[in-house]
Design a protein around this motif. Structure first.
Motif, PDB file in Angstrom:
ATOM      1  N   ALA A   1      39.909  39.765  36.957  1.00  0.00           N
ATOM      2  CA  ALA A   1      38.322  39.293  37.695  1.00  0.00           C
ATOM      3  C   ALA A   1      36.706  39.748  37.673  1.00  0.00           C
ATOM      4  O   ALA A   1      35.934  39.406  37.658  1.00  0.00           O
ATOM      5  CB  ALA A   1      38.254  39.142  38.996  1.00  0.00           C
ATOM      6  N   ALA A   2      37.554  41.446  38.503  1.00  0.00           N
ATOM      7  CA  ALA A   2      36.790  42.339  38.446  1.00  0.00           C
ATOM      8  C   ALA A   2      36.534  43.142  36.740  1.00  0.00           C
ATOM      9  O   ALA A   2      35.197  43.255  37.045  1.00  0.00           O
ATOM     10  CB  ALA A   2      37.076  44.035  38.997  1.00  0.00           C
ATOM     11  N   LEU A   3      36.956  43.483  35.831  1.00  0.00           N
ATOM     12  CA  LEU A   3      36.618  43.102  34.508  1.00  0.00           C
ATOM     13  C   LEU A   3      35.739  42.145  33.971  1.00  0.00           C
ATOM     14  O   LEU A   3      34.952  42.778  33.344  1.00  0.00           O
ATOM     15  CB  LEU A   3      38.086  42.983  33.312  1.00  0.00           C
ATOM     16  CG  LEU A   3      37.513  43.558  31.628  1.00  0.00           C
ATOM     17  CD1 LEU A   3      36.759  44.973  31.365  1.00  0.00           C
ATOM     18  CD2 LEU A   3      38.913  43.318  31.403  1.00  0.00           C
ATOM     19  N   ASP A   4      35.831  40.741  33.857  1.00  0.00           N
ATOM     20  CA  ASP A   4      35.046  40.034  33.994  1.00  0.00           C
ATOM     21  C   ASP A   4      33.230  40.413  34.676  1.00  0.00           C
ATOM     22  O   ASP A   4      32.906  40.090  34.023  1.00  0.00           O
ATOM     23  CB  ASP A   4      35.321  38.516  34.495  1.00  0.00           C
ATOM     24  CG  ASP A   4      36.375  38.233  33.311  1.00  0.00           C
ATOM     25  OD1 ASP A   4      36.836  38.389  32.391  1.00  0.00           O
ATOM     26  OD2 ASP A   4      37.344  37.286  33.976  1.00  0.00           O
ATOM     27  N   ARG A   5      33.361  40.492  35.802  1.00  0.00           N
ATOM     28  CA  ARG A   5      32.628  40.803  37.078  1.00  0.00           C
ATOM     29  C   ARG A   5      31.506  42.414  35.973  1.00  0.00           C
ATOM     30  O   ARG A   5      30.227  42.624  35.390  1.00  0.00           O
ATOM     31  CB  ARG A   5      32.781  41.125  37.823  1.00  0.00           C
ATOM     32  CG  ARG A   5      31.401  41.496  39.241  1.00  0.00           C
ATOM     33  CD  ARG A   5      31.516  41.505  39.933  1.00  0.00           C
ATOM     34  NE  ARG A   5      30.834  42.755  40.801  1.00  0.00           N
ATOM     35  CZ  ARG A   5      30.727  42.804  41.729  1.00  0.00           C
ATOM     36  NH1 ARG A   5      31.228  44.200  41.396  1.00  0.00           N
ATOM     37  NH2 ARG A   5      29.146  43.858  42.557  1.00  0.00           N
ATOM     38  N   PHE A   6      32.486  42.952  35.579  1.00  0.00           N
ATOM     39  CA  PHE A   6      31.965  44.907  35.416  1.00  0.00           C
ATOM     40  C   PHE A   6      31.182  43.604  33.124  1.00  0.00           C
ATOM     41  O   PHE A   6      30.427  44.521  33.072  1.00  0.00           O
ATOM     42  CB  PHE A   6      33.080  45.829  35.173  1.00  0.00           C
ATOM     43  CG  PHE A   6      32.848  47.007  33.910  1.00  0.00           C
ATOM     44  CD1 PHE A   6      31.661  47.554  34.706  1.00  0.00           C
ATOM     45  CD2 PHE A   6      34.209  47.382  33.240  1.00  0.00           C
ATOM     46  CE1 PHE A   6      31.561  48.693  34.692  1.00  0.00           C
ATOM     47  CE2 PHE A   6      33.581  48.685  33.073  1.00  0.00           C
ATOM     48  CZ  PHE A   6      32.359  49.747  32.877  1.00  0.00           C
ATOM     49  N   VAL A   7      32.035  43.263  33.096  1.00  0.00           N
ATOM     50  CA  VAL A   7      31.552  43.234  31.299  1.00  0.00           C
ATOM     51  C   VAL A   7      30.116  41.772  31.833  1.00  0.00           C
ATOM     52  O   VAL A   7      29.075  42.347  30.783  1.00  0.00           O
ATOM     53  CB  VAL A   7      32.806  42.667  30.471  1.00  0.00           C
ATOM     54  CG1 VAL A   7      31.322  41.861  29.149  1.00  0.00           C
ATOM     55  CG2 VAL A   7      33.799  42.773  30.508  1.00  0.00           C
ATOM     56  N   ALA A   8      30.374  41.516  32.754  1.00  0.00           N
ATOM     57  CA  ALA A   8      28.700  40.509  32.520  1.00  0.00           C
ATOM     58  C   ALA A   8      27.664  41.438  33.149  1.00  0.00           C
ATOM     59  O   ALA A   8      26.505  41.728  32.784  1.00  0.00           O
ATOM     60  CB  ALA A   8      28.776  39.445  33.387  1.00  0.00           C
ATOM     61  N   ALA A   9      28.285  42.482  34.000  1.00  0.00           N
ATOM     62  CA  ALA A   9      27.254  43.512  35.038  1.00  0.00           C
ATOM     63  C   ALA A   9      26.975  44.266  33.174  1.00  0.00           C
ATOM     64  O   ALA A   9      25.836  44.908  33.006  1.00  0.00           O
ATOM     65  CB  ALA A   9      27.592  44.625  35.403  1.00  0.00           C
ATOM     66  N   LEU A  10      27.502  45.173  32.074  1.00  0.00           N
ATOM     67  CA  LEU A  10      27.240  45.497  31.285  1.00  0.00           C
ATOM     68  C   LEU A  10      26.029  44.507  30.296  1.00  0.00           C
ATOM     69  O   LEU A  10      25.477  45.444  30.120  1.00  0.00           O
ATOM     70  CB  LEU A  10      28.661  45.430  30.111  1.00  0.00           C
ATOM     71  CG  LEU A  10      29.333  46.887  31.133  1.00  0.00           C
ATOM     72  CD1 LEU A  10      30.331  47.106  30.111  1.00  0.00           C
ATOM     73  CD2 LEU A  10      29.037  48.134  30.626  1.00  0.00           C
ATOM     74  N   GLU A  11      26.509  43.711  29.720  1.00  0.00           N
ATOM     75  CA  GLU A  11      25.508  42.427  29.786  1.00  0.00           C
ATOM     76  C   GLU A  11      23.903  42.793  30.286  1.00  0.00           C
ATOM     77  O   GLU A  11      23.353  42.777  29.255  1.00  0.00           O
ATOM     78  CB  GLU A  11      26.291  42.042  29.004  1.00  0.00           C
ATOM     79  CG  GLU A  11      27.353  40.877  28.304  1.00  0.00           C
ATOM     80  CD  GLU A  11      27.642  40.903  26.794  1.00  0.00           C
ATOM     81  OE1 GLU A  11      25.661  40.435  26.367  1.00  0.00           O
ATOM     82  OE2 GLU A  11      27.695  41.763  26.073  1.00  0.00           O
ATOM     83  N   ALA A  12      24.235  42.280  31.705  1.00  0.00           N
ATOM     84  CA  ALA A  12      23.062  42.389  32.156  1.00  0.00           C
ATOM     85  C   ALA A  12      21.951  43.097  31.917  1.00  0.00           C
ATOM     86  O   ALA A  12      21.055  43.781  32.392  1.00  0.00           O
ATOM     87  CB  ALA A  12      22.994  42.104  33.421  1.00  0.00           C
ATOM     88  N   HIS A  13      22.793  45.118  32.429  1.00  0.00           N
ATOM     89  CA  HIS A  13      22.800  45.504  31.551  1.00  0.00           C
ATOM     90  C   HIS A  13      21.626  46.483  31.078  1.00  0.00           C
ATOM     91  O   HIS A  13      20.501  47.194  30.702  1.00  0.00           O
ATOM     92  CB  HIS A  13      23.030  46.912  32.454  1.00  0.00           C
ATOM     93  CG  HIS A  13      22.611  48.409  32.031  1.00  0.00           C
ATOM     94  ND1 HIS A  13      22.541  49.226  31.380  1.00  0.00           N
ATOM     95  CD2 HIS A  13      21.581  49.038  32.952  1.00  0.00           C
ATOM     96  CE1 HIS A  13      22.100  50.167  31.776  1.00  0.00           C
ATOM     97  NE2 HIS A  13      21.661  50.376  32.183  1.00  0.00           N
ATOM     98  N   TYR A  14      22.525  45.970  29.757  1.00  0.00           N
ATOM     99  CA  TYR A  14      21.822  45.491  28.584  1.00  0.00           C
ATOM    100  C   TYR A  14      20.627  45.328  28.464  1.00  0.00           C
ATOM    101  O   TYR A  14      19.467  45.572  27.602  1.00  0.00           O
ATOM    102  CB  TYR A  14      22.742  45.274  27.112  1.00  0.00           C
ATOM    103  CG  TYR A  14      21.920  45.099  25.657  1.00  0.00           C
ATOM    104  CD1 TYR A  14      21.782  46.363  25.017  1.00  0.00           C
ATOM    105  CD2 TYR A  14      22.075  44.011  25.858  1.00  0.00           C
ATOM    106  CE1 TYR A  14      21.526  46.349  23.847  1.00  0.00           C
ATOM    107  CE2 TYR A  14      21.352  44.424  23.774  1.00  0.00           C
ATOM    108  CZ  TYR A  14      21.157  44.710  22.719  1.00  0.00           C
ATOM    109  OH  TYR A  14      20.445  44.738  21.886  1.00  0.00           O
ATOM    110  N   HIS A  15      20.415  43.803  28.672  1.00  0.00           N
ATOM    111  CA  HIS A  15      18.862  42.735  28.925  1.00  0.00           C
ATOM    112  C   HIS A  15      18.374  43.727  29.362  1.00  0.00           C
ATOM    113  O   HIS A  15      16.998  43.121  28.955  1.00  0.00           O
ATOM    114  CB  HIS A  15      19.887  41.647  29.101  1.00  0.00           C
ATOM    115  CG  HIS A  15      18.792  40.845  29.220  1.00  0.00           C
ATOM    116  ND1 HIS A  15      18.227  40.052  27.751  1.00  0.00           N
ATOM    117  CD2 HIS A  15      17.713  39.981  30.108  1.00  0.00           C
ATOM    118  CE1 HIS A  15      17.167  39.338  28.293  1.00  0.00           C
ATOM    119  NE2 HIS A  15      16.998  39.370  29.620  1.00  0.00           N
ATOM    120  N   ALA A  16      18.416  44.063  30.192  1.00  0.00           N
ATOM    121  CA  ALA A  16      17.333  44.746  31.763  1.00  0.00           C
ATOM    122  C   ALA A  16      16.792  45.949  30.344  1.00  0.00           C
ATOM    123  O   ALA A  16      15.338  45.884  30.305  1.00  0.00           O
ATOM    124  CB  ALA A  16      17.696  44.919  32.672  1.00  0.00           C
TER     125      ALA A  16
END
Length: 123
Positions: free
Chosen positions: A7-22
């Motif tokens: 679950a932590a990895l999934d959250r981390f990957v989502a945060a990477l995606e959100a950071h890239y988008h921003a």
């Protein structure tokens, strides 16, 4: 309470995606969406790192630099810029070897783990 590394990895990957988008849709040098995404990404990384340590006694090869350079004492210039170039070349060689895959190393390089890299947000 034990953290769930998946679950932590999934959250981390989502945060990477959100950071890239921003970053890719930034609306100026001081876009607060980039700063917010950076903070979420840093938090997600720490949760992932902690959960790996708790459950598997493992860590990633990265660490977050808190930006507090006061206690480091590395600000002193020792005048050994040539030595710094040698270290950079050695690190580049180690990185190249890691990218080639396990067990494949260019001639003359040691089979040592590359040192961890510190990442600090610029700007």
């Amino acid at each position: 309470m034990t953290a769930d590394p998946r679950a932590a990895l999934d959250r981390f990957v989502a945060a990477l995606e959100a950071h890239y988008h921003a970053v890719s849709t930034r609306r100026g040098d001081d876009d607060p969406a980039v700063d917010d995404a950076y903070e979420v990404l840093a938090d997600a990384f720490e949760v992932y790192e902690d959960s790996l340590a708790q459950v598997y006694s493992e860590v990633t090869p990265f660490f977050l630099d808190d930006g507090d350079d006061e206690d480091d004492g590395d600000d002193e210039d020792d005048g050994d810029e040539e030595g710094d170039d040698d270290l950079d070349a050695e690190l580049d060689t180690d990185l190249d070897a890691d990218l080639e895959g396990p067990g494949v190393r260019p001639e003359g390089t040691a089979d040592a783990e590359p040192p961890g890299q510190a990442y600090q947000r610029s700007g």
